[in-house]
Design a protein around this motif. Structure first.
Motif, PDB file in Angstrom:
ATOM      1  N   LEU A  62       0.824  -1.209   0.000  1.00 40.00           N
ATOM      2  CA  LEU A  62       0.000   0.000   0.000  1.00 40.00           C
ATOM      3  C   LEU A  62       0.859   1.260   0.000  1.00 40.00           C
ATOM      4  CD1 LEU A  62      -2.773   1.340   0.169  1.00 40.00           C
ATOM      5  CD2 LEU A  62      -2.620   1.129   2.656  1.00 40.00           C
ATOM      6  N   ILE A  63       1.905   1.274   0.796  1.00 46.04           N
ATOM      7  CA  ILE A  63       2.803   2.430   0.860  1.00 46.04           C
ATOM      8  C   ILE A  63       3.489   2.632  -0.488  1.00 46.04           C
ATOM      9  CG2 ILE A  63       4.942   3.302   1.887  1.00 46.04           C
ATOM     10  CD1 ILE A  63       3.989   1.890   4.516  1.00 46.04           C
ATOM     11  N   LYS A  64       3.990   1.557  -1.074  1.00 49.06           N
ATOM     12  CA  LYS A  64       4.673   1.657  -2.366  1.00 49.06           C
ATOM     13  C   LYS A  64       3.714   2.136  -3.454  1.00 49.06           C
ATOM     14  CE  LYS A  64       8.264   1.205  -4.891  1.00 49.06           C
ATOM     15  NZ  LYS A  64       9.039   2.422  -4.999  1.00 49.06           N
ATOM     16  N   ALA A  65       2.486   1.627  -3.452  1.00 48.40           N
ATOM     17  CA  ALA A  65       1.501   2.060  -4.442  1.00 48.40           C
ATOM     18  C   ALA A  65       1.172   3.542  -4.265  1.00 48.40           C
ATOM     19  CB  ALA A  65       0.240   1.219  -4.317  1.00 48.40           C
ATOM     20  N   THR A  66       1.100   3.996  -3.035  1.00 44.94           N
ATOM     21  CA  THR A  66       0.835   5.406  -2.766  1.00 44.94           C
ATOM     22  C   THR A  66       1.982   6.271  -3.268  1.00 44.94           C
ATOM     23  OG1 THR A  66      -0.456   4.774  -0.815  1.00 44.94           O
ATOM     24  CG2 THR A  66       0.240   7.073  -0.969  1.00 44.94           C
ATOM     25  N   GLN A  67       3.207   5.832  -3.054  1.00 43.92           N
ATOM     26  CA  GLN A  67       4.361   6.572  -3.562  1.00 43.92           C
ATOM     27  C   GLN A  67       4.328   6.644  -5.094  1.00 43.92           C
ATOM     28  OE1 GLN A  67       7.539   4.329  -1.703  1.00 43.92           O
ATOM     29  NE2 GLN A  67       7.975   6.034  -0.320  1.00 43.92           N
ATOM     30  N   ASP A  68       3.989   5.539  -5.718  1.00 46.08           N
ATOM     31  CA  ASP A  68       3.901   5.524  -7.188  1.00 46.08           C
ATOM     32  C   ASP A  68       2.819   6.485  -7.676  1.00 46.08           C
ATOM     33  OD1 ASP A  68       5.915   3.635  -7.198  1.00 46.08           O
ATOM     34  OD2 ASP A  68       4.564   1.935  -7.567  1.00 46.08           O
ATOM     35  N   LEU A  69       1.710   6.528  -6.968  1.00 46.42           N
ATOM     36  CA  LEU A  69       0.615   7.434  -7.321  1.00 46.42           C
ATOM     37  C   LEU A  69       1.049   8.891  -7.213  1.00 46.42           C
ATOM     38  CD1 LEU A  69      -2.393   7.760  -8.052  1.00 46.42           C
ATOM     39  CD2 LEU A  69      -2.863   7.761  -5.608  1.00 46.42           C
TER      40      LEU A  69
ATOM     41  N   GLN B 270       1.147  11.585 -10.285  1.00 49.51           N
ATOM     42  CA  GLN B 270       0.424  12.858 -10.215  1.00 49.51           C
ATOM     43  C   GLN B 270       1.364  14.026 -10.477  1.00 49.51           C
ATOM     44  OE1 GLN B 270      -1.430  12.676  -6.325  1.00 49.51           O
ATOM     45  NE2 GLN B 270      -3.394  12.169  -7.245  1.00 49.51           N
ATOM     46  N   GLU B 271       2.570  13.982  -9.900  1.00 48.76           N
ATOM     47  CA  GLU B 271       3.549  15.042 -10.144  1.00 48.76           C
ATOM     48  C   GLU B 271       3.873  15.137 -11.632  1.00 48.76           C
ATOM     49  OE1 GLU B 271       6.885  14.072  -7.675  1.00 48.76           O
ATOM     50  OE2 GLU B 271       6.063  15.143  -5.956  1.00 48.76           O
ATOM     51  N   LYS B 272       4.054  13.970 -12.273  1.00 51.05           N
ATOM     52  CA  LYS B 272       4.374  13.940 -13.704  1.00 51.05           C
ATOM     53  C   LYS B 272       3.241  14.548 -14.524  1.00 51.05           C
ATOM     54  CE  LYS B 272       4.204  10.325 -16.654  1.00 51.05           C
ATOM     55  NZ  LYS B 272       4.433   8.938 -17.068  1.00 51.05           N
ATOM     56  N   ARG B 273       2.015  14.183 -14.203  1.00 51.05           N
ATOM     57  CA  ARG B 273       0.870  14.698 -14.955  1.00 51.05           C
ATOM     58  C   ARG B 273       0.663  16.190 -14.735  1.00 51.05           C
ATOM     59  NH1 ARG B 273      -3.697  10.141 -15.636  1.00 51.05           N
ATOM     60  NH2 ARG B 273      -2.280   8.427 -16.085  1.00 51.05           N
ATOM     61  N   ILE B 274       0.879  16.662 -13.533  1.00 53.41           N
ATOM     62  CA  ILE B 274       0.768  18.095 -13.266  1.00 53.41           C
ATOM     63  C   ILE B 274       1.804  18.848 -14.096  1.00 53.41           C
ATOM     64  CG2 ILE B 274       1.168  19.882 -11.512  1.00 53.41           C
ATOM     65  CD1 ILE B 274      -0.155  17.925  -9.484  1.00 53.41           C
ATOM     66  N   TYR B 275       3.034  18.344 -14.132  1.00 56.77           N
ATOM     67  CA  TYR B 275       4.097  18.976 -14.909  1.00 56.77           C
ATOM     68  C   TYR B 275       3.731  19.014 -16.395  1.00 56.77           C
ATOM     69  CZ  TYR B 275       8.678  19.732 -16.999  1.00 56.77           C
ATOM     70  OH  TYR B 275       9.717  20.214 -17.741  1.00 56.77           O
TER      71      TYR B 275
END
Length: 60
Positions: free
Chosen positions: A26-33, A37-42
């Motif tokens: 769950l933690i790893k999936a959250t980090q990936d998310l 999101q950062e990539k898409r915002i950029y």
């Protein structure tokens, strides 16, 4: 973006302290998310910037 960095670091600390497989996943999936999101915002900021400066749009 500062908040994303802080959250990511907090999740990284949690990842180091837990041995539970489900929590680690769950933690790893959250980090990936967060990274996605950062990539898409950029990308969207770049698209908006390109649209604003497009000569095709100046006459509108």
């Amino acid at each position: 973006m500062e908040q994303d960095t802080w959250i990511y670091e907090q999740l990284q600390q949690l990842l180091k302290t837990t041995d539970d497989y489900n929590r680690r996943v769950l933690i790893k999936a959250t980090q990936d998310l967060i990274k996605e999101q950062e990539k898409r915002i950029y990308q969207m900021e770049g698209e908006i910037e390109g649209t604003i400066w497009s000569p095709k749009r100046w006459g509108e």
